[in-house]
Motif scaffolding. Sequence first.
Motif, short mmCIF file in Angstrom:
data_model
loop_
_atom_site.label_atom_id
_atom_site.label_comp_id
_atom_site.label_asym_id
_atom_site.label_seq_id
_atom_site.Cartn_x
_atom_site.Cartn_y
_atom_site.Cartn_z
N UNK A 1 -1.87 11.67 10.48
CA UNK A 1 -2.41 11.33 9.17
C UNK A 1 -2.59 12.58 8.33
N UNK A 2 -3.12 13.64 8.94
CA UNK A 2 -3.29 14.89 8.20
C UNK A 2 -1.96 15.46 7.75
N UNK A 3 -0.94 15.37 8.63
CA UNK A 3 0.35 15.95 8.30
C UNK A 3 1.08 15.14 7.23
N UNK A 4 1.03 13.79 7.34
CA UNK A 4 1.82 12.95 6.46
C UNK A 4 1.14 12.63 5.14
N UNK A 5 -0.18 12.55 5.14
CA UNK A 5 -0.88 12.10 3.96
C UNK A 5 -1.78 13.15 3.33
N UNK B 1 -9.14 9.72 -2.04
CA UNK B 1 -8.09 9.85 -3.04
C UNK B 1 -6.79 10.33 -2.39
N UNK B 2 -6.90 11.30 -1.48
CA UNK B 2 -5.68 11.80 -0.82
C UNK B 2 -5.02 10.72 0.02
N UNK B 3 -5.84 9.91 0.69
CA UNK B 3 -5.27 8.81 1.47
C UNK B 3 -4.60 7.79 0.56
N UNK C 1 0.32 5.39 -1.48
CA UNK C 1 1.15 5.05 -2.65
C UNK C 1 2.52 5.70 -2.56
N UNK C 2 2.54 6.96 -2.12
CA UNK C 2 3.82 7.67 -1.99
C UNK C 2 4.66 7.05 -0.88
N UNK C 3 4.03 6.63 0.20
CA UNK C 3 4.77 5.97 1.27
C UNK C 3 5.43 4.68 0.78
N UNK C 4 4.67 3.90 -0.02
CA UNK C 4 5.24 2.68 -0.59
C UNK C 4 6.37 3.00 -1.56
N UNK C 5 6.18 4.04 -2.38
CA UNK C 5 7.23 4.43 -3.32
C UNK C 5 8.47 4.92 -2.58
N UNK C 6 8.26 5.65 -1.47
CA UNK C 6 9.39 6.10 -0.67
C UNK C 6 10.18 4.92 -0.10
N UNK D 1 12.81 11.72 4.27
CA UNK D 1 13.49 12.24 3.08
C UNK D 1 13.16 11.39 1.85
N UNK D 2 13.10 10.07 2.00
CA UNK D 2 12.76 9.23 0.86
C UNK D 2 11.30 9.43 0.45
N UNK D 3 10.41 9.67 1.42
CA UNK D 3 9.03 9.98 1.06
C UNK D 3 8.95 11.31 0.31
N UNK D 4 9.76 12.28 0.73
CA UNK D 4 9.76 13.57 0.04
C UNK D 4 10.20 13.40 -1.41
#
Length: 296
Positions: A16-20, A77-79, A84-89, A211-214
Amino acid sequence: MTRFLEALGGRLAERWLALLLGPSVLLMGAIAAGATLGQRRWHDTGLLLDRLDGLSAQPALRTGGTLVLLLAGVLVVSAGLGLAVTALGAMVERLWLGDRPRRLTARRRRRWDAAQERFDRALVAAARAERTPEAAAAAARARDLNALRNRISLAPPARPFWLGDRIAAVDTRVWDSYRLDLTSAWPRLWLTLPEDVRAELGTARSSLAAATRLLAWALGYLVVGLVWWPSAVVGAVTAVTAWWRARTAGVAFAELAESAVDLHGRGLAESLGIPCAGTLTEDVGAEITALLRKRT
């Protein structure tokens, strides 16, 4: 069991810390810097430090309760940003691999057809030039035109974007070679694959999702660039990196999936009770397809 759950919780927290959390905090920092500096004073680090000193001098921030609430707010907020970014990815991946907009698919198909026509003419010219001084040059031209066509797609384009076509080409190539419907066969083939092969496929698939999350993070920096242009530069560089990583991961996944069929297709046939004495053939593939489709 307690130790196992503690270890599992630790790994989940690390992921979680690494990805979010980490990328979210960086993006939140860019948002704060952009809101403070704006476009005109984009490089004024002194102003940024003055604002930070002013905030740190606030009496409310000297109490433990306020700091705990502030930290909790940052984590929430960070979570939220991370989710949101995961969903957008996932949306970006669906767009890259999907079949719309079809206008782009038709355009890619026209380019591929033209390249195929040039390659066919080069093959005819190479056949006519056989055993002549021009044979080597004609064969080299045919190889070059074949490579140019494959850069567009390895099979007739069916997707609007290169990445989607590269992965969809696996279905076409497997069907053309073995008459095997990979959509029906893949779940059964997956169950027969060795653990190390499945791990390789999973790693390649995870790399594509990363890559899509990035790229989704890059879009966030590009949005912040509307008020603070250095963020747009970061977003552009990140987007190019994400695009390149997605192509690399997509190629790796497609090649591994096709290789899994080539190397383990016979095992799938035998697991289904279909005789396959040697390599997988069109007859065996067609029999597998008929069995798995269940007349549908």
